[in-house]
Design an enzyme around this catalytic site. Structure first.
Site, mmCIF file in Angstrom:
data_model
loop_
_atom_site.group_PDB
_atom_site.id
_atom_site.type_symbol
_atom_site.label_atom_id
_atom_site.label_comp_id
_atom_site.label_asym_id
_atom_site.label_seq_id
_atom_site.Cartn_x
_atom_site.Cartn_y
_atom_site.Cartn_z
ATOM 1 C CB SER A 192 -5.465 1.413 52.478
ATOM 2 O OG SER A 192 -5.502 0.393 51.706
ATOM 3 C CG ASN A 242 7.107 4.654 57.096
ATOM 4 O OD1 ASN A 242 8.134 5.278 57.263
ATOM 5 N ND2 ASN A 242 6.196 4.439 56.305
ATOM 6 C CE1 TYR A 275 -0.267 0.799 53.106
ATOM 7 C CE2 TYR A 275 -2.268 -0.633 52.528
ATOM 8 C CZ TYR A 275 -1.650 0.647 52.393
ATOM 9 O OH TYR A 275 -2.263 1.755 51.830
ATOM 10 C CE LYS A 288 1.900 2.019 43.457
ATOM 11 N NZ LYS A 288 2.042 2.066 44.869
#
Length: 321
Positions: free
Chosen positions: A117, A93, A141, A179
């Site tokens: 990030s 993804n 992630y 979220k």
């Protein structure tokens, strides 16, 4: 045409809103509306079209996507759940799709501004500057974001068009309702405070006192400003920290919520076992490179930003007006 992937999400919808404020509606939103709550983020926005992210990803991968000339791509779309340990899903993804879109933009000389990030710095023991010596991924992630940064870096001397990665620190603000547990503490604790009269924070860990763990909290409006700065300066490429350069404790962060509400207190709870060894107790962006690139729009003072967001939580369920 301007493309905003993740355009129905938190940061993406704020980018679309500011584009509307600038008189732009020639926008293609790419997203996944499986979670239908995200519709609320975009129902009042003005944009040309919407496409599901799987259809978009497939068309980009097969080089069949065509919406005419593209002015810029803001690539905000990703699975941002740091507690999702399905590495295969995360890489497919966040990493593979980003690679395909990067090459698509390079082939068409389209500016590409994407979300990285601050999680790429891991515990941050080696600092928070854009340097491989500081990098460490504590979860899938973070690794998906770090690997893409490293992939793009291989092309830095042969880029056909702008490519900017922004390492977001702790972003908060309107349009993050969907979220859930990944939403900011302002969102989570404002309503708890209204209901119970208290806010809960973690007890101290890693040498920090109760609620004294720190973060570089940045208001989503400032994140949008940073994105637009680089859009306005297509001659600049690279990976840049997107934080204020100032760390605030969770106590300070939540006291701003209490000062807005005019009531409440903080209660400290045991640190959860599941987060031990996976938690950043301190983050503070090194903004040397960002400021060196000419960014001069400043950042919203923390209390001002928290109060503005709390007003939206009170008056508009936390959605941008």
């Amino acid at each position: 045409m301007i493309i905003v992937t993740g355009g129905a999400g938190f940061i993406g919808s704020n980018i679309v809103k500011e584009l509307n404020n600038k008189g732009r509606n020639d926008i293609l939103i790419v997203d996944d509306l499986t979670d239908g709550r995200k519709i609320r983020n975009i129902e009042m926005l003005d944009f040309a079209d919407y496409i599901d992210y799987e259809d978009f990803d497939t068309a980009v991968e097969q080089n069949t996507f065509d919406c005419g000339p593209i002015e810029v791509v803001f690539h905000e779309g990703a699975c941002a759940d740091t507690m999702n340990y399905d590495g295969r899903f995360m890489m497919k993804n966040n990493y593979e799709g980003s690679k395909n879109l990067f090459h698509y933009c390079q082939e068409r000389r389209t500016p590409f501004i994407y979300a990285s990030s601050a999680s790429t710095y891991g515990h941050g023991t080696k600092g928070f500057r854009e340097d491989p010596e500081c990098e460490q991924a504590l979860n899938p992630y973070a690794y998906s974001k770090l690997l893409f940064d490293r992939y793009v870096a291989k092309y830095r001397n042969s880029l056909e068009s702008q490519c900017v990665g922004l390492r977001y620190f702790n972003v908060f603000g309107p349009n993050e309702t969907h979220k859930d547990k990944m939403a900011s503490l302002v969102r989570q604790m404002y309503y708890k405070l209204m209901e119970t009269g208290e806010i809960t924070l973690f007890k101290g860990i890693d040498g920090y006192g109760d609620g004294e763990q720190t973060r570089d909290f940045i208001y989503v409006k400032d994140v949008v400003n940073v994105n637009f700065y680089f859009w306005e300066h297509p001659e600049i490429s690279g990976v840049f920290n997107c934080g204020t350069g100032h760390a605030h404790t969770f106590n300070e962060f939540m006291k701003a919520v209490i000062s807005f509400a005019g009531k409440g207190e903080i209660r400290y709870i045991d640190f959860p076992e599941v987060l031990k060894g996976k938690y950043q107790s301190y983050t503070q962006a090194d903004t040397t490179k960002l400021l060196g690139a000419g960014y001069d729009k400043g950042f919203t003072p923390l209390e001002q930003a928290v109060h503005e967001y709390c007003a939206l939580l009170r008056d508009n369920e936390g959605y941008v007006k």
